[in-house]
Scaffold this motif. Structure first.
Motif, short mmCIF file in Angstrom:
data_model
loop_
_atom_site.label_atom_id
_atom_site.label_comp_id
_atom_site.label_asym_id
_atom_site.label_seq_id
_atom_site.Cartn_x
_atom_site.Cartn_y
_atom_site.Cartn_z
N SER A 250 0.66 -1.37 0.06
CA SER A 250 -0.07 -0.12 -0.07
C SER A 250 0.67 1.14 -0.09
O SER A 250 1.54 1.52 1.06
CB SER A 250 -1.07 -0.04 1.28
N ILE A 252 -0.57 4.15 0.31
CA ILE A 252 -1.19 4.94 1.10
C ILE A 252 -0.35 4.95 2.55
O ILE A 252 -0.16 6.05 3.07
CB ILE A 252 -2.72 4.68 1.15
N ILE A 253 -0.25 3.76 3.03
CA ILE A 253 0.50 3.43 4.31
C ILE A 253 1.78 4.51 4.23
O ILE A 253 2.24 5.09 5.17
CB ILE A 253 0.62 2.22 4.65
N THR A 254 2.59 4.30 3.06
CA THR A 254 3.88 4.79 3.00
C THR A 254 3.57 6.52 3.28
O THR A 254 4.28 7.19 3.87
CB THR A 254 4.47 4.69 1.70
N ILE A 255 2.56 7.04 2.25
CA ILE A 255 2.42 8.35 2.24
C ILE A 255 2.16 8.88 3.62
O ILE A 255 2.49 10.00 4.01
CB ILE A 255 1.33 8.69 1.41
N ILE A 256 1.08 8.19 4.42
CA ILE A 256 0.80 8.54 5.82
C ILE A 256 2.09 8.80 6.73
O ILE A 256 2.32 9.61 7.52
CB ILE A 256 -0.21 7.77 6.55
N THR A 298 6.82 1.31 -1.49
CA THR A 298 5.95 0.22 -0.41
C THR A 298 6.58 -0.15 0.84
O THR A 298 7.47 -0.33 0.80
CB THR A 298 5.45 -1.02 -1.38
#
Length: 462
Positions: A250, A252-256, A298
C-alpha cells in the motif's frame, strides 16, 4: 607515496588481526595498565570493565541504524541512479579516488554520521562503475578513502565538543571543573579562521595522500563488479492481491508515514535554531528512515531493504560493548587517585607551556581516543583536566577544547571502532584499509601539529 603506502598496506594486512581480536587485545593492554596506574586490584579492574560493558548500548544502536538506514536509503532505485551517475564521472583511478575523497570530506565536515554512510556507499558505487569500464581501481584504497575524512569530523559542524562548549553555563561548569562558566560560540571554535584553515589543510593533505597512494596496476586489488550488484527488485504481484498483500504494497500507508515524519522533521528544525548545529545523530537517522520509506514506495519494499542492509551490522553489535568495557577501565579511579585516562592527560599538562598547550592537548587526546573512541566520552574524561589547566596557563577555552576535538578525530584513522559501519557496507575487514589509513594518520598528524604550533599562536592572542 605509492611505495610507502604499499609497504604500510602489506605490513598492516599481515599483522593487524580482525577488528574483534584487536578489540580484545586492547582490553588486555588496558587491564594490565590500569592496575599500577590507577591503583586497582585485578578484581577492581574486572568490576570497572563489567560495569562499563553496557554503557554504550544506546550509541551502539545508533551506529547500527547509521549503517542500516543509510544503506537501505541508498539502495532505493531512484537513489541508486543518482549515486551511480556520480560514480560514473571518474575516468581514471586517481580521479575515482579524488571524487570519493572530496565528497567524503564535505559530507563528513557537515555531519559525521552522514559522511560515514555517504562516503562508503559512494566508494562502493565507484568501484562497481569503474570495474564496468575496465578501469583498475584498488577497492581497498577506495574504502579507506571513504573513511579517511573521519579525521576532520570533530572540528566540523557536528563536533560534539565544540557544540557542548556552546551549551548552557551550568553544564559547562560541571564538565570543565569550573574552568568555563560562560558559553563559547561556534564562531570561536568550528567557524574560527584558524580552525577552518586547519580543516582545509588537513583535508587537502589527506586527499593528496590517498590519490597518490594508488598502487601500481600489478598490485591493484579490483573487486569483481558482479559482487557489488544489489539483489534484484522482487517481481510485482500479478493478479488479485490478498488483503495482507494489499497492505504490504500500500502506497497510502507509506504516504501517511512519510507525511508524519516530514512534519516532525520540519518542526524539529524550525525550533532548533541553528540548522547545522541541530544535526544530531538521532535526527540524521530519522531523516534517512523517512527518506528510505519514501523512496522504496511500498512498506514491504522497505522491509526487504532493511533486512538486506542488516547483514553488515554484526561487527558493531559484537565489538561496541567491549569498547564500552575498555572505556570503563580507562576512567576507573583506585588508590592513586587517578585513572589511566587522567594520568595520560596530566603528563602532557606538566610539560606544556601557553604556546604549546593546544598541541600537547591534541597529542594527549589522540592517545586517550585510541582507548576511549567516543567524542562524548573523551570530553567527559579530559574536560575536567585539560580545561582548568589551560585556563591556568591563559589559554582560551576554545583552543583547549578544540585540541581535544582534533585529537579525538585524529587517531580514529587507526581505530577500527568508527570504521565498522563503512566496512560493513563495503564487505571488507579492518586490515584491508588500515595500511592506507596509517599513512593518512601520519600526514594529518604532522599537519595538525603544525596548525597548533604555528597557525593558532599566529592568529589567536594568548
Amino acid at each position: 607515496m605509492n611505495k610507502i603506502s604499499a609497504v604500510a598496506s602489506k605490513v598492516v594486512s599481515r599483522f593487524l588481526p580482525d577488528a574483534y581480536i584487536f578489540c580484545i587485545l586492547l582490553t588486555i593492554v588496558v587491564f594490565i595498565i590500569a592496575m599500577p596506574v590507577a591503583g586497582l586490584s585485578p578484581i577492581g579492574v574486572i568490576q570497572a570493565w563489567g560495569d562499563g560493558f553496557w554503557s554504550l548500548l544506546a550509541f551502539s544502536m545508533q551506529m547500527v541504524l547509521v549503517l542500516v538506514l543509510g544503506n537501505a536509503f541508498a539502495n532505493a532505485p531512484a537513489i541508486k541512479k543518482v549515486i551511480d551517475k556520480i560514480a560514473g564521472i571518474p575516468k581514471s583511478p586517481k580521479a575515482a579516488i579524488f571524487t570519493v575523497a572530496l565528497i567524503g570530506m564535505i559530507c563528513m565536515w557537515l555531519n559525521w554520521g552522514f559522511g560515514l554512510v555517504v562516503g562508503a556507499l559512494l566508494a562502493r558505487a565507484v568501484a562497481r562503475e569503474t570495474a564496468k569500464k575496465g578501469l583498475k581501481v584498488d577497492y581497498r584504497l577506495l574504502i579507506a578513502t571513504a573513511y579517511a575524512p573521519i579525521a576532520i569530523w570533530h572540528p566540523g559542524v557536528s563536533g560534539s565538543i565544540p557544540l557542548a562548549l556552546a551549551g548552557t553555563p551550568e553544564s559547562l561548569a560541571t564538565v570543565t571543573a569550573g574552568a568555563v562558566t560562560e558559553s563559547v560560540s561556534t564562531a570561536q571554535t568550528i567557524f574560527a579562521p584558524w580552525n577552518l584553515i586547519m580543516v582545509a589543510i588537513v583535508a587537502i593533505g589527506i586527499i593528496l595522500v590517498m590519490v597518490f597512494s594508488h598502487p601500481a596496476e600489478k598490485d591493484t586489488v579490483v573487486i569483481d563488479a558482479s559482487k557489488l550488484v544489489d539483489d534484484p527488485e522482487p517481481e510485482k504481484i500479478k493478479g488479485k492481491k490478498t488483503p495482507a498483500e494489499a497492505l504490504e504494497n500500500s502506497v497510502i500507508i507509506t504516504i501517511i508515514t512519510v507525511v508524519a515524519g516530514a512534519a516532525y522533521i520540519i518542526y524539529y528544525f524550525v525550533n532548533a535554531g541553528n540548522i547545522l548545529n541541530a544535526l544530531s545523530l538521532n535526527i540524521v537517522n530519522f531523516i534517512f528512515l523517512i527518506l528510505g520509506i519514501a523512496f522504496h514506495k511500498t512498506p514491504i519494499g522497505y522491509v526487504r531493504a532493511i533486512l538486506d542492509s542488516m547483514r553488515g551490522a554484526g561487527g558493531i553489535v559484537l565489538q561496541f560493548p567491549f569498547y564500552a568495557g575498555i572505556q570503563g577501565m580507562m576512567i576507573a579511579v583506585g588508590s592513586t587517585g587517578n585513572s589511566v585516562a587522567s594520568s595520560i592527560s596530566n603528563f602532557f599538562v606538566t610539560i606544556a607551556t601557553t604556546r604549546t598547550f593546544g598541541f600537547f592537548t591534541y597529542i594527549a587526546a589522540g592517545i586517550v581516543n585510541f582507548f576511549v573512541p567516543s567524542g562524548g566520552g573523551q570530553w567527559a574524561v579530559q574536560g575536567p583536566i585539560m580545561m582548568p589547566a589551560g585556563a591556568a596557563l591563559g589559554v582560551p577555552p576554545a583552543i583547549t577544547a578544540m585540541g581535544i576535538a582534533w585529537g579525538d578525530a585524529w587517531t580514529n584513522l587507526l581505530q577500527p571502532f568508527w570504521a565498522l559501519p563503512a566496512l560493513g557496507i563495503a564487505g571488507l575487514g579492518a586490515r584491508d584499509i588500515m595500511g592506507y589509513c596509517f599513512i593518512a594518520l601520519v600526514v594529518s598528524g604532522i599537519l595538525t601539529a603544525i596548525g597548533f604550533l604555528v597557525i593558532v599562536p599566529a592568529l589567536v592572542p594568548m
